[in-house]
Design an enzyme around this catalytic site. Structure first.
Site, PDB file in Angstrom:
ATOM      1  CB  SER A  13      -0.725   0.241   1.282  1.00 14.63           C
ATOM      2  OG  SER A  13       0.116   0.050   2.647  1.00 14.63           O
ATOM      3  N   GLY A  14       1.826   1.467   0.345  1.00 15.15           N
ATOM      4  CA  GLY A  14       3.152   2.468   0.215  1.00 15.15           C
ATOM      5  C   GLY A  14       3.593   2.661  -0.977  1.00 15.15           C
ATOM      6  CB  CYS A 150      16.092   7.052  -4.257  1.00 18.97           C
ATOM      7  SG  CYS A 150      15.630   7.525  -2.757  1.00 18.97           S
ATOM      8  CG  ASN A 310      11.447   9.201  -5.505  1.00 24.90           C
ATOM      9  OD1 ASN A 310      11.607   9.872  -6.357  1.00 24.90           O
ATOM     10  ND2 ASN A 310      11.065   9.145  -3.720  1.00 24.90           N
TER      11      ASN A 310
END
Length: 343
Positions: A13-14, A150, A310
């Site tokens: 869900s992120g 990232c 990212n």
């Protein structure tokens, strides 16, 4: 036709989980079997990721109900994955971790940068680094992969060719800037629109966590700062270096061209004129490219620049690229989107 593999995504869900879903749902050799979320279990994945409306009928499942799969992508928060890693290793033959928990080989260094002891130090040495440009050989038979951060990915790709060729002094300064999505989908009050809009917030004036990853991969002594900018997606790093001996622009061009000539997702961008002279993350949104460039100052120094999305090359895209390497599939598979211009 290569066989399809069944994939599970922990922490789906992120923002990184959403990018994994977007990329894997379009991957010709992957079937997404499960996407977990403790908070949204039983609800459609487009509840959290509206861009996936009409693309899939998947619903989130509770992490406790996750069943065995061929490959498991772990996109849980930092310091939470290490406790569950033995469980994850029992659920899948290949585990790709996108947290920071298995990026660093030294548990003391991990504790220093993340403020918590590593609870599974015996597993640290067993993860290949999910950065194919430097670790492709290790990835071809890896069963455990840890995708670098990232800003670390961008800085490593900017520094590695010059460092390997002996063109730069070992002490470097990495100045990074990142969009708000880097803080995650559950970021606190400092990342609300009212606080973030229009801001150039130096949230790590010294000692950003990713400097340990950059030092580990390049062998350089790294000092790193990081600033949050108004963009949603994107990372840009400026690596300030001193050139060795009589090294100059031609030497840098030679090193970068030789190192990245055959890399499908690294592009050299160093032009003398025009609006896009050096790497800019704006044109990389949604793409798996990392653009790398440099400028020499004529006084024995240089600025090495890299930019990426990212959430893609700096996260989910790097994970999918590593999966492609591991399975022997063309690295561009499922990652062909080139980005947009203008945006």
């Amino acid at each position: 036709m290569p066989e399809r593999v069944r994939a599970g995504i922990v922490g789906a869900s992120g923002y990184i989980g959403g990018e994994l879903l977007r990329l894997l749902l379009g991957h010709p050799h992957v079937e997404v079997a499960a996407a977990t979320s403790a908070r949204l279990a039983g609800r459609s994945v487009d509840t959290a990721h509206p861009n996936l409306r009409g693309v899939t009928d998947l619903t989130f499942v509770s992490p406790e109900t996750l069943e065995p799969v061929d490959v498991l992508f772990a996109a849980a928060p930092h310091t939470q994955t290490m406790a569950r890693m033995p469980e994850f290793l029992g659920l899948a033959g290949l585990v790709v971790d996108l947290s920071a928990d298995f990026r660093l080989r030294d548990p003391a260094v991990f504790a220093r940068y993340y403020g918590a002891p590593h609870t599974a130090p015996d597993l640290l040495g067993g993860f290949a680094c999910g950065l194919p440009e430097l670790y492709r050989k290790e990835l071809t038979d890896a069963d455990r992969i840890s995708v670098p951060g990232c800003m670390a990915t961008a800085a490593i790709l900017a520094l590695a060719p010059a460092a390997a060729a002996g063109l730069i002094e070992p002490d470097v300064v990495v100045d990074a800037r990142t969009g708000s999505s880097g803080s995650g989908a559950t970021a606190g009050p400092a990342n609300t629109h009212a606080e973030r809009s229009g801001a150039l917030r130096v949230f790590a004036p010294a000692g950003h966590r990713h400097e340990a990853e950059i030092a580990q991969a390049t062998g350089l002594a790294v000092r790193m700062t990081a600033t949050g900018v108004e963009a949603v997606r994107g990372v840009q790093v400026l690596c300030h270096v001193r050139l060795t001996g009589g090294a100059g622009e031609r030497d840098l061009w030679r090193a970068y061209r030789e190192r990245y000539a055959d890399e499908p997702f690294v592009r050299l961008v160093a032009r003398r004129r025009g609006p896009h002279r050096l790497p800019d993350p704006k044109i990389l949104a949604g793409a798996n490219f990392c653009d790398v460039g440099f400028a020499v100052d004529g006084r024995g120094g240089a600025t090495l620049v890299a930019a990426l999305d990212n959430l893609v090359k700096g996260g989910a895209g790097g994970a999918v690229q590593s999966l492609n390497v591991r399975r022997g599939w063309p690295e561009r598979t499922g990652l062909a989107f080139p980005g947009l211009h203008p945006v």
